[in-house]
Design a protein around this motif. Sequence first.
Motif, PDB file in Angstrom:
ATOM      1  N   SER A  10       0.837  -1.180   0.000  1.00 15.25           N
ATOM      2  CA  SER A  10       0.000   0.000   0.000  1.00 15.25           C
ATOM      3  C   SER A  10       0.880   1.239   0.000  1.00 15.25           C
ATOM      4  N   ASN A  11       0.513   2.197  -0.850  1.00 13.42           N
ATOM      5  CA  ASN A  11       1.219   3.483  -0.874  1.00 13.42           C
ATOM      6  C   ASN A  11       2.557   3.455  -1.620  1.00 13.42           C
ATOM      7  N   VAL A  12       2.920   2.338  -2.214  1.00  9.82           N
ATOM      8  CA  VAL A  12       4.217   2.253  -2.900  1.00  9.82           C
ATOM      9  C   VAL A  12       4.221   3.076  -4.195  1.00  9.82           C
ATOM     10  N   GLY A  13       2.993   3.337  -4.709  1.00  4.64           N
ATOM     11  CA  GLY A  13       2.887   4.175  -5.907  1.00  4.64           C
ATOM     12  C   GLY A  13       2.382   3.454  -7.155  1.00  4.64           C
ATOM     13  N   LYS A  14       1.556   2.429  -6.974  1.00  2.00           N
ATOM     14  CA  LYS A  14       1.031   1.664  -8.115  1.00  2.00           C
ATOM     15  C   LYS A  14       0.141   2.524  -9.002  1.00  2.00           C
ATOM     16  N   SER A  15      -0.827   3.202  -8.379  1.00  2.00           N
ATOM     17  CA  SER A  15      -1.769   4.008  -9.170  1.00  2.00           C
ATOM     18  C   SER A  15      -1.036   5.175  -9.828  1.00  2.00           C
ATOM     19  N   SER A  16      -0.110   5.783  -9.105  1.00  2.00           N
ATOM     20  CA  SER A  16       0.668   6.906  -9.672  1.00  2.00           C
ATOM     21  C   SER A  16       1.486   6.437 -10.869  1.00  2.00           C
ATOM     22  N   LEU A  17       2.042   5.239 -10.774  1.00  4.61           N
ATOM     23  CA  LEU A  17       2.864   4.712 -11.867  1.00  4.61           C
ATOM     24  C   LEU A  17       2.006   4.487 -13.118  1.00  4.61           C
TER      25      LEU A  17
ATOM     26  N   LYS B 181      -6.972   6.412  -9.323  1.00  8.11           N
ATOM     27  CA  LYS B 181      -7.066   7.277  -8.135  1.00  8.11           C
ATOM     28  C   LYS B 181      -5.884   7.037  -7.192  1.00  8.11           C
ATOM     29  N   THR B 182      -5.250   8.132  -6.763  1.00 10.37           N
ATOM     30  CA  THR B 182      -4.103   8.031  -5.859  1.00 10.37           C
ATOM     31  C   THR B 182      -4.414   8.761  -4.549  1.00 10.37           C
ATOM     32  N   SER B 183      -3.622   8.508  -3.530  1.00  8.99           N
ATOM     33  CA  SER B 183      -3.824   9.186  -2.255  1.00  8.99           C
ATOM     34  C   SER B 183      -2.551   9.138  -1.426  1.00  8.99           C
ATOM     35  N   GLN B 184      -2.399  10.122  -0.538  1.00  9.79           N
ATOM     36  CA  GLN B 184      -1.258  10.084   0.383  1.00  9.79           C
ATOM     37  C   GLN B 184      -1.466   9.009   1.442  1.00  9.79           C
TER      38      GLN B 184
ATOM     39  N   PRO C 174      -2.398   5.283   2.692  1.00 11.89           N
ATOM     40  CA  PRO C 174      -2.411   3.924   2.139  1.00 11.89           C
ATOM     41  C   PRO C 174      -3.813   3.327   2.139  1.00 11.89           C
ATOM     42  N   GLY C 175      -4.049   2.393   1.235  1.00 14.80           N
ATOM     43  CA  GLY C 175      -5.343   1.715   1.191  1.00 14.80           C
ATOM     44  C   GLY C 175      -6.339   2.348   0.245  1.00 14.80           C
ATOM     45  N   LYS C 176      -5.844   3.204  -0.674  1.00 13.97           N
ATOM     46  CA  LYS C 176      -6.757   3.908  -1.586  1.00 13.97           C
ATOM     47  C   LYS C 176      -7.415   2.949  -2.582  1.00 13.97           C
ATOM     48  N   THR C 177      -6.609   2.161  -3.254  1.00 10.17           N
ATOM     49  CA  THR C 177      -7.167   1.245  -4.254  1.00 10.17           C
ATOM     50  C   THR C 177      -7.666  -0.010  -3.550  1.00 10.17           C
ATOM     51  N   GLN C 178      -8.949  -0.324  -3.738  1.00  8.61           N
ATOM     52  CA  GLN C 178      -9.562  -1.450  -3.010  1.00  8.61           C
ATOM     53  C   GLN C 178     -10.033  -2.555  -3.946  1.00  8.61           C
TER      54      GLN C 178
ATOM     55  N   PRO D 254      -5.217  -3.412  -5.393  1.00  9.76           N
ATOM     56  CA  PRO D 254      -5.034  -2.900  -4.033  1.00  9.76           C
ATOM     57  C   PRO D 254      -3.676  -3.338  -3.492  1.00  9.76           C
ATOM     58  N   GLY D 255      -3.129  -2.551  -2.587  1.00 11.10           N
ATOM     59  CA  GLY D 255      -1.815  -2.864  -2.030  1.00 11.10           C
ATOM     60  C   GLY D 255      -1.879  -3.920  -0.945  1.00 11.10           C
ATOM     61  N   TYR D 256      -0.764  -4.583  -0.700  1.00  9.54           N
ATOM     62  CA  TYR D 256      -0.704  -5.499   0.438  1.00  9.54           C
ATOM     63  C   TYR D 256       0.025  -4.840   1.601  1.00  9.54           C
TER      64      TYR D 256
ATOM     65  N   THR E 140      10.216   2.292  -6.995  1.00 14.54           N
ATOM     66  CA  THR E 140       9.467   3.545  -7.140  1.00 14.54           C
ATOM     67  C   THR E 140      10.068   4.693  -6.313  1.00 14.54           C
ATOM     68  N   LYS E 141       9.578   5.883  -6.607  1.00 11.20           N
ATOM     69  CA  LYS E 141       9.879   7.107  -5.845  1.00 11.20           C
ATOM     70  C   LYS E 141      11.369   7.446  -5.858  1.00 11.20           C
ATOM     71  N   ALA E 142      12.011   7.223  -7.000  1.00 15.03           N
ATOM     72  CA  ALA E 142      13.447   7.499  -7.127  1.00 15.03           C
ATOM     73  C   ALA E 142      13.773   8.975  -6.916  1.00 15.03           C
ATOM     74  N   ASP E 143      12.799   9.844  -7.145  1.00 16.15           N
ATOM     75  CA  ASP E 143      13.060  11.291  -6.980  1.00 16.15           C
ATOM     76  C   ASP E 143      13.223  11.689  -5.524  1.00 16.15           C
ATOM     77  N   LYS E 144      12.886  10.774  -4.612  1.00 14.01           N
ATOM     78  CA  LYS E 144      12.910  11.137  -3.188  1.00 14.01           C
ATOM     79  C   LYS E 144      14.272  10.988  -2.526  1.00 14.01           C
ATOM     80  N   GLN E 145      15.225  10.357  -3.200  1.00 16.02           N
ATOM     81  CA  GLN E 145      16.566  10.281  -2.616  1.00 16.02           C
ATOM     82  C   GLN E 145      17.605  10.150  -3.732  1.00 16.02           C
TER      83      GLN E 145
ATOM     84  N   SER F  35      10.399   7.030 -11.285  1.00 12.52           N
ATOM     85  CA  SER F  35       9.725   8.075 -10.527  1.00 12.52           C
ATOM     86  C   SER F  35       8.490   8.485 -11.320  1.00 12.52           C
ATOM     87  N   ALA F  36       7.330   8.301 -10.696  1.00 19.02           N
ATOM     88  CA  ALA F  36       6.086   8.710 -11.356  1.00 19.02           C
ATOM     89  C   ALA F  36       6.073  10.238 -11.446  1.00 19.02           C
ATOM     90  N   GLU F  37       6.627  10.860 -10.429  1.00 22.15           N
ATOM     91  CA  GLU F  37       6.696  12.324 -10.346  1.00 22.15           C
ATOM     92  C   GLU F  37       7.452  12.905 -11.544  1.00 22.15           C
TER      93      GLU F  37
HETATM   94  P1  GTP Z   1      -2.759   1.998  -2.577  1.00 21.15           P
HETATM   95  O1  GTP Z   1      -3.761   2.159  -3.669  1.00 21.15           O
HETATM   96  O2  GTP Z   1      -3.212   2.604  -1.298  1.00 21.15           O
HETATM   97  O3  GTP Z   1      -2.273   0.609  -2.423  1.00 21.15           O
HETATM   98  O4  GTP Z   1      -1.462   2.908  -2.958  1.00 21.15           O
HETATM   99  P2  GTP Z   1      -0.678   3.030  -4.342  1.00 21.15           P
HETATM  100  O5  GTP Z   1       0.423   2.039  -4.364  1.00 21.15           O
HETATM  101  O6  GTP Z   1      -1.601   3.012  -5.497  1.00 21.15           O
HETATM  102  O7  GTP Z   1       0.011   4.457  -4.195  1.00 21.15           O
HETATM  103  P3  GTP Z   1      -0.408   5.852  -4.866  1.00 21.15           P
HETATM  104  O8  GTP Z   1      -0.118   5.819  -6.329  1.00 21.15           O
HETATM  105  O9  GTP Z   1      -1.782   6.207  -4.445  1.00 21.15           O
HETATM  106  O10 GTP Z   1       0.687   6.824  -4.234  1.00 21.15           O
HETATM  107  C1  GTP Z   1       0.842   6.975  -2.834  1.00 21.15           C
HETATM  108  C2  GTP Z   1       1.506   8.304  -2.519  1.00 21.15           C
HETATM  109  O11 GTP Z   1       2.848   8.302  -3.012  1.00 21.15           O
HETATM  110  C3  GTP Z   1       0.833   9.512  -3.184  1.00 21.15           C
HETATM  111  O12 GTP Z   1       0.882  10.601  -2.290  1.00 21.15           O
HETATM  112  C4  GTP Z   1       1.691   9.774  -4.413  1.00 21.15           C
HETATM  113  O13 GTP Z   1       1.671  11.117  -4.830  1.00 21.15           O
HETATM  114  C5  GTP Z   1       3.067   9.389  -3.900  1.00 21.15           C
HETATM  115  N1  GTP Z   1       3.943   8.935  -5.000  1.00 21.15           N
HETATM  116  C6  GTP Z   1       3.724   7.911  -5.834  1.00 21.15           C
HETATM  117  N2  GTP Z   1       4.726   7.773  -6.716  1.00 21.15           N
HETATM  118  C7  GTP Z   1       5.610   8.757  -6.442  1.00 21.15           C
HETATM  119  C8  GTP Z   1       6.864   9.165  -7.012  1.00 21.15           C
HETATM  120  O14 GTP Z   1       7.396   8.580  -7.960  1.00 21.15           O
HETATM  121  N3  GTP Z   1       7.485  10.223  -6.424  1.00 21.15           N
HETATM  122  C9  GTP Z   1       6.965  10.882  -5.361  1.00 21.15           C
HETATM  123  N4  GTP Z   1       7.653  11.903  -4.847  1.00 21.15           N
HETATM  124  N5  GTP Z   1       5.780  10.542  -4.808  1.00 21.15           N
HETATM  125  C10 GTP Z   1       5.117   9.495  -5.342  1.00 21.15           C
END
Ligand code: GTP
Length: 197
Positions: free
Chosen positions: A32-39, A51-54, A56-60, A77-79, A142-147, A177-179
């Motif tokens: 959950s929250n790893v960034g699946k929907s954003s990707l 749909k994405t969210s800050q 965890p647990g957004k996608t059900q 949905p995330g595990y 994921t989230k390579a832009d964060k470090q 990085s989805a960002e």
């Molecule tokens: P669930 O549906 O809850 O399982 O989560 P998810 O894996 O779909 O994650 P989601 O795409 O909703 O992203 C979770 C949070 O991480 C959001 O606030 C996104 O904006 C953030 N996020 C996702 N990908 C990236 C990224 O590549 N870079 C940054 N900086 N933030 C990201």
Amino acid sequence: MLVKTAEFVMSNTDVRKLPEPSLPEYAFIGRSNVGKSSLINALVNKKGLAKTSQKPGKTQLINHFIIDKSWYLVDLPGYGFAQTSKKNRAEWERFIRRYLTKRENLQCIFVLIDSRLEPQKIDLEFCRWLGEQGLPFLLVFTKADKQSTMKSDQNIAKFKKSLLAWFEEVPSLFLTSAEKRQGMEEILATIDDINKN
Ligand code: GTP
Ligand code: MG
């Protein structure tokens, strides 16, 4: 490959009600929250499609998106979501595992891993289970832009090393990085190759 159209098809909890398995399909899974929907949104360059969210647990549900009217992307949905009950978690496990093992048009599973973290047991065990089932999967960090890239590379190296306890070879991997839309071309090219074969 350039994506021309990306449309939402349906959401499901029932594996029997999924779209006809007539087109190639690619699923995105991970904690959950790893960034699946954003990707998924970054891949198709369409903000807000999945749909994405800050929180965890957004996608059900199992969400199908049709790309260029010829293949599916699937948001799952995330595990490992702590705020859910044991019963919910067990149900999630059942329905996702059923989807992954039974879906005949599923070409490849993309397992998303947070590049900021040291190898997590839950991710390693999920990969191990995929391997045991003989399901093809690739790794997406994921989230390579964060470090720094150095930090990501260190975590990736550790993850690979951990996987080698169970696997002879580590699957292909992507640092994304989805960002910043980093790594999207590479993932799309991989999908394009599989679609063409
Ligand atoms: P669930 O549906 O809850 O399982 O989560 P998810 O894996 O779909 O994650 P989601 O795409 O909703 O992203 C979770 C949070 O991480 C959001 O606030 C996104 O904006 C953030 N996020 C996702 N990908 C990236 C990224 O590549 N870079 C940054 N900086 N933030 C990201
Ligand atoms: Mg999601």
